[in-house]
Write an enzyme that holds these catalytic residues in place. Structure first.
Site, PDB file in Angstrom:
ATOM      1  CG  LEU A   1      -1.795   1.244   1.411  1.00  0.00           C
ATOM      2  CD1 LEU A   1      -2.893   1.261   0.357  1.00  0.00           C
ATOM      3  CD2 LEU A   1      -2.395   1.263   2.807  1.00  0.00           C
ATOM      4  CB  CYS A   2       1.548   3.889  -2.248  1.00  0.00           C
ATOM      5  SG  CYS A   2       2.402   5.487  -2.374  1.00  0.00           S
TER       6      CYS A   2
END
Length: 218
Positions: free
Chosen positions: A87-88
């Site tokens: 996840l960013c």
């Protein structure tokens, strides 16, 4: 027990004693508080409704001074999720200003964040992606230019995720079910959890030292 382990154990106890709608947490190994199994529950009235998405949350040894990493265990098509499931999201980026991305320190990780605030932010990001700097360019383009195709693909992943729903877990079907219900103050809980120990005071001192060093660098 290290300061990081002590903080994580307390946050884990809080989340398991007072579950927050939108996710579930468990320790992957009871002897390792630095790696958590997470289940993200799709919010009602969104394209993720009814879904249950397994993920892994890994914490560094110097938590909370640096952020954990979050990774979906299965395919998750989303503008802010890399192909490998990582996840960013800004709050999981290392603390401090980043001139390259333009993110300010206020947007990024800081030691006052908690596991609960992280997971609530992730639940929110799922249905409200940031497409300005996508981790998955194809997902970002499809979200902006062909929302119908994007929604269809996500719904297929929602259906696939239902096989992972733990037995006995009630999946919320209305927004009311997604509201945090606070426990009564007189609930039967481990009283020691709420009172500071000598180790807690050491943690607070470490936090003060960290914040002071940040101010001096600025």
């Amino acid at each position: 027990m290290s300061s990081a382990a002590n903080i994580l154990l307390k946050q884990f106890k809080e989340l398991t004693s007072n579950p927050v709608p939108g996710f579930t947490v468990a320790l992957r190994d009871e002897d390792n508080v630095f790696e958590w199994d997470v289940g993200i529950i799709g919010a009602p009235n969104t394209i993720y409704e009814g879904g249950y998405f397994k993920a892994t949350l890994k914490f560094p040894n110097d938590y909370p001074f640096n952020p954990p990493t979050f990774k979906f265990n299965n395919e998750f098509f989303h503008p802010n999720v890399y192909i490998d499931g990582r996840l960013c999201i800004s709050i999981l980026h290392p603390p401090g200003d980043d001139p390259t991305s333009g993110e300010t320190a206020a947007e990024r990780w800081n030691p006052t964040q908690s596991v609960e605030s992280i997971l609530i932010s992730i639940v929110s990001l799922m249905s409200d992606p940031n497409c300005s700097s996508p981790a998955n360019v194809d997902a970002g383009v499809m979200y902006r230019l062909d929302r119908e195709a994007y929604n269809s693909l996500v719904r297929s992943q929602v259906e696939a995720s239902k096989k992972d729903i733990p037995e006995g877990l009630k999946i919320p079907t209305s927004t009311d079910d997604f509201v945090v219900q606070k426990k009564q103050a007189d609930d039967d809980q481990d009283e020691n959890f709420w009172y500071a120990s000598d180790e807690d005071e050491d943690i607070d001192e470490d936090m003060d030292d960290y914040m002071s060093s940040e101010d001096e660098e600025d």
